[in-house]
Design an enzyme around this catalytic site. Structure first.
Site, PDB file in Angstrom:
ATOM      1  N   LYS A  11       0.852  -1.202   0.000  1.00  0.00           N
ATOM      2  CA  LYS A  11       0.000   0.000   0.000  1.00  0.00           C
ATOM      3  C   LYS A  11       0.882   1.244   0.000  1.00  0.00           C
ATOM      4  O   LYS A  11       2.039   1.206   0.447  1.00  0.00           O
ATOM      5  CB  LYS A  11      -0.948   0.036   1.206  1.00  0.00           C
ATOM      6  CG  LYS A  11      -0.265   0.092   2.606  1.00  0.00           C
ATOM      7  CD  LYS A  11       0.084   1.490   3.105  1.00  0.00           C
ATOM      8  CE  LYS A  11       0.853   1.465   4.418  1.00  0.00           C
ATOM      9  NZ  LYS A  11       1.745   2.567   4.662  1.00  0.00           N
ATOM     10  N   ASP A 142      -2.404  -1.985  10.030  1.00  0.00           N
ATOM     11  CA  ASP A 142      -2.532  -1.952   8.560  1.00  0.00           C
ATOM     12  C   ASP A 142      -3.140  -3.237   7.994  1.00  0.00           C
ATOM     13  O   ASP A 142      -3.493  -3.291   6.811  1.00  0.00           O
ATOM     14  CB  ASP A 142      -1.148  -1.779   7.898  1.00  0.00           C
ATOM     15  CG  ASP A 142      -0.642  -0.341   7.968  1.00  0.00           C
ATOM     16  OD1 ASP A 142      -1.475   0.569   8.147  1.00  0.00           O
ATOM     17  OD2 ASP A 142       0.581  -0.142   7.833  1.00  0.00           O
TER      18      ASP A 142
END
Ligand code: ATP
Length: 315
Positions: A11, A142
């Site tokens: 990401k 995350d």
């Protein structure tokens, strides 16, 4: 019982605002826009008869023991579902590393997310995506995003997700010095030391969160307005990283000078990314950076924005 191969995308942070201390204490309250990209690790899961968990990785920087986040994901499932562990046995996790390590790209979280998704299939647990995300949040903030992927607004510690419209029209060039890493803990602690006097009061946290929900970045994403997204890129952690790491600042400046859509450090760094609107442009920017900074230590990648989180490999 069959083996599974999974794709675990990295990401980038299009937006990272540190709002203050979380109302529950102990963490920073964040507002982030997270975006999956198609730079990804591949995780192979193979059943092994005995009740053990093994990890192998082709990158020697990555721990191959209990400190590996992928190991911890398997261990969490083994503890939560002891009957399945006893019935089906353990797992060998082989990590083919493509995401640079300690780079602000959530590589470890992506691997752990892949293990949760893959072992759910392997042990036929039938968990929903949100159940997997709740388990993942116990290991790292995350991980819930890495499971779902795409484009999302993340608040709280980063584990409270609101999906945003898919952004599939952008490419990214990533740059990282091989021997440079920034500790996530250092970045947040230093930010606290320098900026805690500006933190939002606990009663105002919800209000600030809502402001990001209805803010300009979310609107720019809804309109797929690349130029606006580029202008609105933001990362509070740059305030602590750029003064201490001149190499990161230099990468930002070189990207900026090439007229990209936007450039920013990802997460706690030290990866710097630049956005472009086409693959050809991204490849050109990559070559221009390579010539501008002729360092053998500089690694560069080109990737596309991705709409997916963890998925089963197709081959
Ligand atoms: P984040 O953006 O979530 O802070 P990061 O991308 O900066 O993460 P990672 O690549 O996840 O950082 O690695 C951070 C540290 O975690 C590494 O220094 C490594 O020792 C450890 N680690 C544990 N498991 C893994 C894994 N599966 N892959 C990479 N690093 C791992």
């Amino acid at each position: 019982m069959r083996s599974y191969s999974l794709i675990a995308p990295a990401k980038i942070n299009l937006y990272l605002e540190i709002i203050g201390d979380s109302p529950s204490g102990g963490y920073h309250e964040l507002a982030m826009v997270l975006q999956s990209i198609d730079l990804a690790d591949r995780i192979d899961l193979r059943p092994i008869g005995t009740e053990t968990i093994r990890v192998r990785c082709d990158d020697s920087q990555v721990p191959a023991d209990k400190n590996n986040l992928a190991y911890r994901a398997a261990d969490l499932l083994a503890r939560q579902f002891p009957t399945a562990f006893a019935r089906y046995g353990g797992v060998e996790i082989v990590i083919h590393k493509h995401i640079p390590v300690a780079a602000g790209l959530a590589g470890g979280s992506a691997d752990a997310a892949a293990v949760l998704v893959g072992m759910d299939l392997m042990w036929q647990l039938g968990l929903t995506q949100s159940e997997l995300q709740e388990l993942g949040a116990q290991l790292g903030s995350d991980i819930p995003f890495c499971i779902a992927g795409g484009t999302a607004l993340a608040t709280g510690r980063g584990e409270q997700l609101s999906p945003l419209p898919d952004l599939d029209n952008l490419y990214v060039v990533l740059a990282k010095y091989r021997n440079l890493s920034i500790s996530t803990a250092w970045a947040y602690q230093t930010y606290r030391q320098q900026f805690s006097s500006f933190y939002c009061a606990p009663d105002d946290v919800e209000c600030r969160r809502q402001r990001v929900h209805s803010g300009q970045m979310v609107a720019a994403i809804a309109h797929k307005d690349a130029a606006k997204i580029g202008q609105l890129l933001h990362n509070d952690l740059e305030k602590v990283a750029l003064p201490v790491y001149p190499q990161v600042l230099q990468l930002r400046e070189v990207f900026q000078s090439l007229g990209v859509v936007g450039t920013m450090m990802s997460g706690s760094g030290p990866t710097v990314f630049a956005l472009t609107e086409s693959l050809a442009e991204a490849e050109q920017v990559k070559e221009q950076v390579k010539s501008a900074i002729a360092s053998p230590d500089l690694d560069l990648w080109v990737a596309k924005f991705s709409n997916t989180g963890i998925r089963i490999a197709s081959d």
